[in-house]
Design a protein around this motif. Structure first.
Motif, PDB file in Angstrom:
ATOM      1  N   UNK A 526      25.716  28.328  12.964  1.00  0.00           N
ATOM      2  CA  UNK A 526      25.957  29.698  13.523  1.00  0.00           C
ATOM      3  C   UNK A 526      25.743  30.030  15.044  1.00  0.00           C
ATOM      4  N   UNK A 527      26.833  30.563  16.239  1.00  0.00           N
ATOM      5  CA  UNK A 527      26.722  30.988  17.643  1.00  0.00           C
ATOM      6  C   UNK A 527      26.850  32.222  17.009  1.00  0.00           C
ATOM      7  N   UNK A 528      26.588  33.232  18.525  1.00  0.00           N
ATOM      8  CA  UNK A 528      26.772  34.526  18.409  1.00  0.00           C
ATOM      9  C   UNK A 528      27.097  34.300  20.231  1.00  0.00           C
ATOM     10  N   UNK A 529      28.199  34.793  20.834  1.00  0.00           N
ATOM     11  CA  UNK A 529      28.244  34.427  22.227  1.00  0.00           C
ATOM     12  C   UNK A 529      27.600  35.731  22.443  1.00  0.00           C
ATOM     13  N   UNK A 530      27.284  35.711  24.096  1.00  0.00           N
ATOM     14  CA  UNK A 530      26.365  36.337  24.559  1.00  0.00           C
ATOM     15  C   UNK A 530      27.189  36.191  26.576  1.00  0.00           C
TER      16      UNK A 530
END
Length: 532
Positions: A526-530
């Motif tokens: 799971x990955x939340x971009x910044x």
């Protein structure tokens, strides 16, 4: 003749006039293109990173404000699921909000590397070059890369490269976990912790360091299962034969002139079940394997300990008795096999429940999960022109030929037929059957049962996890899991359908995500971009 000349003159004037008018109109900016920067600045903080990228690609005048790193994005945006790697130049991801598959172009310096996981909006890549293998932090949105110290500086790495495990498994068998203390890697407070080897080597570094700092913190017969930074403190989940269910006093670790407090969290020793069921040529050992993870609550900052129980499917040969095997244990290791798992007495119905084997029908108002046909052509739709310095993100049709690692769940049964290895020791499949939730009691330094997540949702993968507050699209007290069964059980590709949603209210498992084709070098995260 004069009439014809007059007509030609009139036509010429009309044509010339139209071209002049068109030129004047084109040179005049459209009202929406001149949106004041302060108005744009009020809109951008309410958008997700992907919406900001879309906004910046509308026109040149809108390119600057949406991509400014000092303007935060909307909080608690839904994550992307990074899919198993099938190309060395890009990574595919599933957008939970859009229900679509996209593609992330990797920066050239890390093309050819392997994706190892993510932390605080940064992807972790490893470039394998035997003893010169190096890890990188990569931001696929901005293209930023930061090289970490060479793995050569970890003493046990040389021994591993010389073993037979290096060629088939690579660094995925050596690098188990890497976490950042903050997403701002330029901060003086930024520190990176990594778990190498067999879970006995805890290493620290700071951005710009050339060597890993080795930390000796374990006693004999102890291994570290997971790492977590929370409020600047480092927590290590430890499996020990002699200690369980509590948190140690802080240890002060030093790295590059900076100190960090380390707390050892001694995992609860599970008791596994002897129960098994036989299906044809397979025996299923119920709740026979366990994965443990630490995760920080998004709503109150509490630290949760999550136990993921798994049933073990094994090929049954003519000379074997199902009563002789099974068990497994924590990290596929040992564990006590005296009686049923301590928290699982009334929840065995998980593995017997009617599961949702097929993908949801989105045409009938499903949950935005799209079926994926491996045989259809690829349809790339760039959010921004990458030749002009774009962000490297592409929308791709869900029926993408490139994403042939996505499998249709229909008519796949219960997972038994997915293990195709011929070797006796490799015919194993782990199926998620239950989750148990605990939390750390900060004053008493104990692990206590939580049983309920209340108004939050957990996203677990083992290579990148976090929590979000419940909202309209996310039902509270649920766990979205994407399990990485990259163990010594699998030396070739296999189909993994351990992607789903576990509801703590009724202990049900819903597998509505597509299955994926993975290997021991592939990782789901799971990955939340910044934008940093």
């Amino acid at each position: 003749m004069e009439v014809m000349i007059d007509a030609l003159v009139i036509c010429g004037c009309l044509v010339f006039g139209v071209s002049v008018i068109k030129r004047l109109l084109c040179s005049r900016p459209r009202p929406w293109e001149t949106l004041p920067d302060d108005v744009m600045g009020m809109v951008v903080p309410h958008l997700s990173v992907r919406d900001r990228i879309r906004l910046s690609s509308v026109c040149k005048s809108w390119n600057t404000i949406p991509m400014r790193r000092d303007i935060p994005s909307a909080p608690h945006q839904l994550p992307w699921l990074i899919l198993p790697q099938c190309c060395h130049k890009s990574l595919s991801f599933f957008d939970l909000y859009d229900g679509k598959v996209g593609k992330l172009d990797l920066p050239e310096p890390v093309q050819g590397g392997w994706f190892q996981g993510s932390s605080k909006g940064w992807m972790i890549m490893v470039m394998e070059k035997d003893l010169d293998s190096t890890m990188f932090l990569v931001n696929p949105i901005s293209g930023a890369q930061h090289q970490l110290p060479s793995l050569r500086t970890v003493p046990s790495f040389q021994n591993f490269v010389e073993t037979t495990g290096w060629k088939p498994y690579g660094a995925s068998r050596f690098s188990y976990c890497l976490v950042l203390s903050t997403s701002d890697i330029t901060s003086e407070q930024c520190m990176i912790a990594a778990l190498f080897g067999d879970g006995e080597t805890l290493c620290l570094c700071r951005p710009g360091d050339t060597t890993w700092s080795i930390c000796e913190v374990l006693d004999a017969n102890e291994v570290i299962m997971d790492l977590l930074f929370s409020s600047g403190k480092l927590y290590a989940l430890v499996l020990s034969r002699d200690k369980d269910g509590f948190m140690s006093a802080p240890h002060t670790l030093s790295c590059g002139g900076h100190a960090v407090e380390l707390y050892l969290v001694y995992d609860i020793m599970p008791r596994f079940s002897h129960q098994n069921e036989v299906y044809g040529d397979y025996v299923v050992y119920l709740k026979a394997s366990l994965d443990s993870l630490l995760i920080e609550s998004a709503t109150n900052g509490e630290i949760y300990l999550i136990h993921q129980m798994q049933d073990k499917f094994m090929k049954l040969y003519d000379d074997e008795n199902p009563e002789d095997g099974g068990g497994g244990g924590q990290g596929e290791g040992g564990g006590n096999e005296e009686e049923d798992y301590v928290e699982g007495g009334d929840d065995d119905n998980d593995s017997d429940n009617e599961e949702h084997d097929n993908l949801e029908d989105n045409e009938d108002g499903g949950d935005d999960i799209h079926d994926m046909d491996d045989d259809n052509e690829e349809h790339d739709h760039n959010l921004e022109d990458n030749e002009d310095g774009g962000d490297g993100i592409h929308d791709t049709d869900d029926d993408n030929e490139e994403h042939d690692n996505l499998e249709d769940n229909e008519d796949r049964g219960d997972g038994i037929t997915r293990v195709e290895e011929e070797d006796r020791d490799l015919n194993v499949y782990l199926r998620t059957s239950a989750f148990y939730v605990y939390k750390l009691h900060p004053k008493e330094k104990k692990i206590v049962s939580a049983r309920c997540l209340e108004d939050q949702v957990l996203f677990l993968s083992g290579a990148g996890q976090f929590s979000l507050p419940a909202r309209e699209m996310l039902k509270g007290n649920c766990i979205y899991f994407a399990t990485n069964n990259h163990s010594t059980f699998h030396q070739r590709e296999y189909i993994n359908r351990e992607l789903g949603i576990f509801n703590l209210d009724d202990s049900s498992v819903k597998r509505s995500f597509p299955s994926v084709r993975v290997s021991v070098r592939s990782r789901l995260s799971w990955f939340t971009p910044i934008l940093q």
